[in-house]
Design a protein around this motif. Structure first.
Motif, short mmCIF file in Angstrom:
data_model
loop_
_atom_site.label_atom_id
_atom_site.label_comp_id
_atom_site.label_asym_id
_atom_site.label_seq_id
_atom_site.Cartn_x
_atom_site.Cartn_y
_atom_site.Cartn_z
N PRO A 1 46.36 42.94 50.62
CA PRO A 1 47.43 43.99 50.18
C PRO A 1 47.92 43.41 48.59
N ALA A 2 47.77 42.01 48.31
CA ALA A 2 47.97 41.83 46.89
C ALA A 2 47.21 42.47 45.92
N SER A 3 46.02 42.85 46.48
CA SER A 3 45.11 43.40 45.42
C SER A 3 45.03 44.85 45.33
N THR A 4 44.88 45.39 44.00
CA THR A 4 45.06 46.72 43.76
C THR A 4 43.53 47.47 43.80
N ALA A 5 42.43 46.59 43.78
CA ALA A 5 40.93 47.04 43.46
C ALA A 5 40.69 47.89 44.80
N LYS A 6 40.13 49.01 44.30
CA LYS A 6 39.80 50.03 45.62
C LYS A 6 38.23 49.78 45.67
N ASN A 7 37.27 49.13 45.00
CA ASN A 7 36.03 48.89 44.98
C ASN A 7 35.65 47.50 44.12
N ALA A 8 34.48 47.19 44.16
CA ALA A 8 33.82 45.97 43.63
C ALA A 8 34.08 46.14 41.97
N LYS A 9 33.69 47.28 41.78
CA LYS A 9 33.87 47.66 40.14
C LYS A 9 35.14 47.31 39.66
N ASP A 10 36.12 47.68 40.36
CA ASP A 10 37.63 47.40 40.09
C ASP A 10 38.00 46.10 40.08
N MET A 11 37.50 45.34 41.22
CA MET A 11 37.71 43.87 41.05
C MET A 11 37.00 43.17 39.96
N ILE A 12 35.84 43.58 39.58
CA ILE A 12 35.23 42.87 38.43
C ILE A 12 35.97 43.23 37.18
N ALA A 13 36.22 44.31 36.97
CA ALA A 13 36.91 44.50 35.67
C ALA A 13 38.24 44.04 35.70
N GLN A 14 39.06 43.84 36.48
CA GLN A 14 40.14 43.07 36.73
C GLN A 14 40.18 41.62 36.18
N ALA A 15 38.98 41.23 36.99
CA ALA A 15 38.80 39.67 36.95
C ALA A 15 38.46 39.40 35.41
N LYS A 16 37.69 40.34 34.99
CA LYS A 16 37.03 40.10 33.37
C LYS A 16 38.30 40.11 32.46
N ALA A 17 39.39 41.23 32.78
CA ALA A 17 40.35 41.26 31.89
C ALA A 17 41.37 40.17 32.12
N GLN A 18 41.50 39.49 33.13
CA GLN A 18 42.44 38.28 33.34
C GLN A 18 41.52 37.09 33.81
N PRO A 19 40.61 36.53 33.16
CA PRO A 19 39.79 35.41 33.81
C PRO A 19 40.74 34.50 34.64
N GLY A 20 40.24 34.21 35.95
CA GLY A 20 40.91 33.07 36.56
C GLY A 20 42.14 33.40 37.06
N LYS A 21 42.75 34.56 37.05
CA LYS A 21 43.88 35.00 37.78
C LYS A 21 43.65 35.44 39.23
N ALA A 22 42.73 36.03 39.44
CA ALA A 22 42.50 36.73 40.85
C ALA A 22 41.99 35.52 41.63
N THR A 23 42.56 35.57 42.98
CA THR A 23 42.31 34.30 43.90
C THR A 23 41.60 34.80 45.04
N TYR A 24 40.59 33.86 45.58
CA TYR A 24 40.02 34.07 46.65
C TYR A 24 40.05 32.98 47.55
#
Length: 320
Positions: free
Chosen positions: A130-153
């Motif tokens: 629920p904390a992620s707004t990514a609809k697909n893997a491309k969204d996830m990668i784009a967000q991670a590249k825009a803010q490196p290290g912010k997204a958590t797994y």
């Protein structure tokens, strides 16, 4: 009296003609060791297989020796006599990850064991909470590249297969994520559902129901083909990421199994794996049933040992 004497004489003569006739139908016992607690995926698969092997072995006993990620059970099998009566059913991690992760392993994953057969393959999903707004893997990668290290797994712990699935994903996608290890898969799942972490790399069968209910979103799978449990979810390759990584279950015996003993084990397992009811039950658990020759399992292990070496070394993770 004379009739009984004649019957006894006939039996004695038959035994002299074929002294092994009384033992021809004997079935050797088989102990299947599992390095994880009852009720888990390895245990469930071992018990399914044990049922199917009762035509060839008797008795068939599943023995749980949990602890140290499966290493205690591997030690037991390593020390067992190479008579084909003790084997282990386990996931691929202890055989392809641990040699790179642990500074001092008390077994050699290749030299100390005899491959018997691959049993099943399974995929991992990239799971967004629920904390992620990514609809697909491309969204996830784009967000991670825009803010490196912010997204958590989150993962079940440092040095686990989900941990290195995340590492390999980062390397292939050119993105930076923040790894959050937990003490097991349950706490990681709770954190994902509670919005405390963004993503999790998890076995598809463990997450498919949550995905279908809308509580989480599996946005990609890690194998070369879509998973039939979630056929609407694309592979990472479809998202433009050159990553193909699956895990597997297999059977091994101790080193030194004779060709005849190994052939008996492999033939029995191969027959069990071809039964429609066995394959249907395994697919119901989310596994792709395989069955293989010993050589094919050895080749798969060798390939995966090489596949995971660089990603693991890149993390610098070394456990005692």
């Amino acid at each position: 009296m004379q009739a009984r004497w004649m019957a006894g004489t006939c039996l004695a003569l038959a035994a002299l003609v074929n002294p092994l006739s009384g033992f021809a139908q004997d079935k050797p016992p088989l102990k299947i060791v599992v390095g994880f607690p009852p009720g888990g995926s390895a245990d469930t698969l071992a018990r399914l297989l044990g049922e199917a092997l009762r035509n060839d072995f008797s008795p068939v006993v599943v023995e749980n020796r949990p602890g140290a990620g499966g290493r205690i059970a591997l030690q037991q099998v390593k020390r067992s006599a190479p008579d084909g009566q003790t084997v282990i059913v386990l996931p691929s991690g202890p055989m392809v990850l641990f040699p790179h992760v642990y500074k001092k392993l008390d077994y050699d994953a290749v030299a100390d064991f005899t491959p018997v057969s691959l049993l099943a393959r399974f995929q991992f999903g990239v799971v967004a909470g629920p904390a992620s707004t990514a609809k697909n893997a491309k969204d996830m990668i784009a967000q991670a590249k825009a803010q490196p290290g912010k997204a958590t797994y989150g993962t079940p712990g440092l040095g686990t297969l989900p941990h290195f699935m995340g590492v390999l994903f980062e390397q292939k996608a050119g993105a930076s994520l923040n790894h959050v290890p937990f003490q097991g898969g349950g706490p990681a799942n709770t954190a994902l559902l509670g919005g405390h972490i963004d993503y999790k790399f998890d076995v598809v069968s463990e997450t498919a129901e949550l995905h279908r209910s809308g509580k989480v979103r599996i946005i990609a799978v890690t194998g070369s083909q879509r998973d039939p449990q979630v056929p609407e979810v694309p592979t990472l390759k479809e998202a433009g990421i050159d990553m193909d990584a699956t895990a597997w279950f297999a059977m091994y015996g101790p080193a030194g199994l004779s060709p005849g003993v190994l052939a008996r084990l492999n033939t029995a397992v191969a027959s069990a794996m071809q039964r429609p009811e066995m394959r249907e039950r395994m697919r119901g658990l989310g596994y792709d049933p395989v069955g293989s020759t010993p050589g094919e399992l050895a080749a798969e292990q060798k390939s995966d040992l090489k596949r995971w070496e660089a990603p693991i070394k890149a993390t610098g993770v070394q456990l005692d």
